[in-house]
Design a protein around this motif. Structure first.
Motif, mmCIF file in Angstrom:
data_model
loop_
_atom_site.group_PDB
_atom_site.id
_atom_site.type_symbol
_atom_site.label_atom_id
_atom_site.label_comp_id
_atom_site.label_asym_id
_atom_site.label_seq_id
_atom_site.Cartn_x
_atom_site.Cartn_y
_atom_site.Cartn_z
ATOM 1 N N PRO A 54 27.451 12.506 59.891
ATOM 2 C CA PRO A 54 26.532 11.727 58.929
ATOM 3 C C PRO A 54 26.639 12.123 57.434
ATOM 4 C CG PRO A 54 25.047 13.112 60.222
ATOM 5 C CD PRO A 54 26.367 13.393 60.569
ATOM 6 N N GLY A 55 26.217 11.062 56.888
ATOM 7 C CA GLY A 55 25.998 11.243 55.303
ATOM 8 C C GLY A 55 26.948 10.402 54.486
ATOM 9 N N ILE A 56 26.397 10.270 53.278
ATOM 10 C CA ILE A 56 27.138 9.601 52.055
ATOM 11 C C ILE A 56 28.482 9.934 51.980
ATOM 12 C CG2 ILE A 56 26.923 8.892 49.844
ATOM 13 C CD1 ILE A 56 24.064 8.910 49.797
ATOM 14 N N PRO A 57 28.685 11.442 51.950
ATOM 15 C CA PRO A 57 30.228 11.664 51.547
ATOM 16 C C PRO A 57 31.180 11.252 52.958
ATOM 17 C CG PRO A 57 28.809 13.700 51.103
ATOM 18 C CD PRO A 57 28.199 12.367 52.205
ATOM 19 N N ALA A 58 30.741 11.305 53.960
ATOM 20 C CA ALA A 58 31.535 10.785 55.170
ATOM 21 C C ALA A 58 31.686 9.211 55.202
ATOM 22 C CB ALA A 58 30.857 11.114 56.538
ATOM 23 N N GLN A 59 30.806 8.548 54.641
ATOM 24 C CA GLN A 59 30.799 7.008 54.371
ATOM 25 C C GLN A 59 31.985 6.893 53.237
ATOM 26 O OE1 GLN A 59 29.319 4.223 55.746
ATOM 27 N NE2 GLN A 59 28.202 5.574 57.181
ATOM 28 N N MET A 60 31.972 7.387 52.464
ATOM 29 C CA MET A 60 32.805 7.251 51.289
ATOM 30 C C MET A 60 34.321 7.581 51.943
ATOM 31 S SD MET A 60 30.638 8.704 48.111
ATOM 32 C CE MET A 60 32.141 8.193 46.873
ATOM 33 N N ALA A 61 34.557 8.596 52.544
ATOM 34 C CA ALA A 61 35.953 9.294 53.001
ATOM 35 C C ALA A 61 36.375 8.084 54.083
ATOM 36 C CB ALA A 61 35.629 10.593 53.798
ATOM 37 N N ALA A 62 35.608 7.363 54.732
ATOM 38 C CA ALA A 62 36.055 6.419 55.905
ATOM 39 C C ALA A 62 36.017 5.016 55.187
ATOM 40 C CB ALA A 62 35.022 6.301 56.812
ATOM 41 N N HIS A 63 35.909 4.625 54.024
ATOM 42 C CA HIS A 63 35.893 3.460 53.406
ATOM 43 C C HIS A 63 37.133 2.989 53.173
ATOM 44 C CE1 HIS A 63 34.719 0.302 50.350
ATOM 45 N NE2 HIS A 63 33.554 0.356 50.724
ATOM 46 N N ARG A 64 37.306 1.659 53.187
ATOM 47 C CA ARG A 64 38.593 1.013 53.181
ATOM 48 C C ARG A 64 39.174 1.102 51.529
ATOM 49 N NH1 ARG A 64 34.623 -2.869 53.276
ATOM 50 N NH2 ARG A 64 34.559 -4.374 51.207
#
Length: 421
Positions: free
Chosen positions: A226-236
């Protein structure tokens, strides 16, 4: 220095003439700024108008945009007033260890990107921040606040900046990043050093950079974390690790000290201003009113560097040359007599301040909302837990940390009835 370097101008060289000469310029790293920034802004406006010639550290020339309308124009026109620092014509005069290098040395980050590239980067950051559940954020902020108050609640005394306001934002943000709690102390220390713009700023930036590189390596090993870095890594947007690292550093810088000072300055206002001194238990004026007034009167980020003129132009009656650096005078614009609200006349709902800047390079809306949740919660929990808290010194004894870039109360010693058990 990793990822921070002297760039070559994007449109070719346009050397300064007579640098560091800047006729009539005022040094912005003086005791006058520390002692009374509002008076300095008034004098600059009186002597130079809405745009004033200034000298940064090392007597590097720049323009300070003081006028509200002029600042609105600059931040609304990214084509003319661009964000890419490689446009600066002064690079040959800038030493590698210049204290402001962490803020102006070009990096592949959202802050320096322009056009379609900025849109791509900003979308990823916006979506990652917007993914944070605000109810969970409030609960996490309450947990952190209670943990900190538990440490000093039984003593009847505390110093609310060091013991509380400076701790809440970084502990919450590091948890949003998925970092271990013990990392918060080191990141807090380095972030303060980085934004203070002193001889240790560059080294502090490097340490924060190294920690974010390590974090991204962990994210890649554990893509489901979880977390903001993981969200950014998975972003399109398909950001590279280098892009994410640089944007995370910008987020840490923007969220920690500015939110710390937002909390501290609001507490200082509520503890010293008679308009807020009804009772701690429910009778005080709105915490939201205090937070909004602080953004007008003592905004945590008084100025931001910067913009670089893409072409010769006229701004506020000054001739701005291609490649000139402009510093956004956020606090000065808020103090512009043409827009300044009178809070004693019930202008508490006026939120047209420039404290989050304006335009496509302003603080993202989700970031503002997260900072407000953290700040509001921190103050609410404190007043709930310590309803009779009062200042332990006279208001005149409070000292402000003030520079062109940051403004916050240095310490808030308080007393209260010790908690039992």
């Amino acid at each position: 220095m990793t990822n921070v370097h002297h760039p070559s101008p994007v449109d070719g060289p346009s050397p300064l003439t007579g640098c560091p000469a800047h006729p009539g310029a005022v040094r912005m790293h003086t005791e006058e700024l520390q002692a009374d920034p509002a008076e300095l802004y008034r004098r600059l406006r009186r002597d130079h108008g809405a745009v004033a010639p200034i000298l940064l550290d090392g007597d590097i020339p720049a323009w300070l945009v003081l006028g509200y309308r002029e600042l609105h124009r600059v931040t609304s026109d990214p084509t003319l007033f661009a964000r890419d620092s490689r446009r600066w014509h002064a690079w040959e005069y800038i030493p590698a260890d210049w204290p402001l290098m962490p803020f102006v040395g070009y990096r592949p980050t959202m802050l320096f990107a322009e056009g379609a590239e900025h849109e791509r980067r900003a979308e990823a950051m916006f979506d990652a921040l917007a993914s944070v559940d605000q109810f969970e954020l409030r609960a996490e902020s309450e947990r952190v606040a209670d943990e900190l108050i538990d440490v000093f609640a039984g003593s009847g005394r505390a110093e609310l900046v060091a013991d509380y306001a400076s701790q809440v934002p970084i502990r919450v943000v590091t948890r949003l990043f998925g970092l271990a709690p013990d990392t918060a102390v080191a990141i807090q220390r380095d972030t303060v050093e980085m934004v203070t713009a002193n001889d240790g700023s560059v080294a502090a930036y490097q340490r924060v950079h190294n920690r974010m590189v390590t974090l991204m390596a962990e994210v890649r090993r554990n893509p489901g974390m979880p977390g903001i870095p993981a969200q950014m890594a998975a972003h399109r947007a398909a950001l590279t690790d280098e892009e994410i690292v640089n944007d995370l550093i910008g987020t840490v810088y923007a969220s920690h000290q500015s939110t710390t000072d937002w909390i501290g300055n609001a507490l200082g206002l509520m503890l010293t201003d008679e308009r807020f001194a009804v009772t701690m238990a429910g009778g005080r004026r709105s915490i939201g009113q205090a937070l909004n007034e602080v953004l007008w009167e003592n905004t945590p980020v008084p100025a931001f560097i910067g913009r670089w003129a893409a072409e010769d132009t006229i701004l506020g009656g000054q001739r701005i040359k291609k490649g000139d650096c402009l510093v956004l005078g956020l606090a000065a614009a808020n103090a512009d007599p043409s827009v300044r609200p009178d809070f004693r006349a019930d202008a508490s709902g006026n939120q047209a301040h420039m404290s989050f800047s304006h335009g496509e390079h302003s603080c993202p809306v989700p970031a503002r909302e997260l900072a407000e949740v953290i700040s509001m919660t921190a103050i609410e929990v404190l007043l709930d837990r310590l309803p009779d808290v009062v200042l332990a010194v006279s208001p005149e004894e409070l000292v402000w940390r003030s520079s062109i870039w940051l403004r916050g109360i240095a310490a808030l010693p308080v007393e209260f009835t010790p908690a039992l058990g």
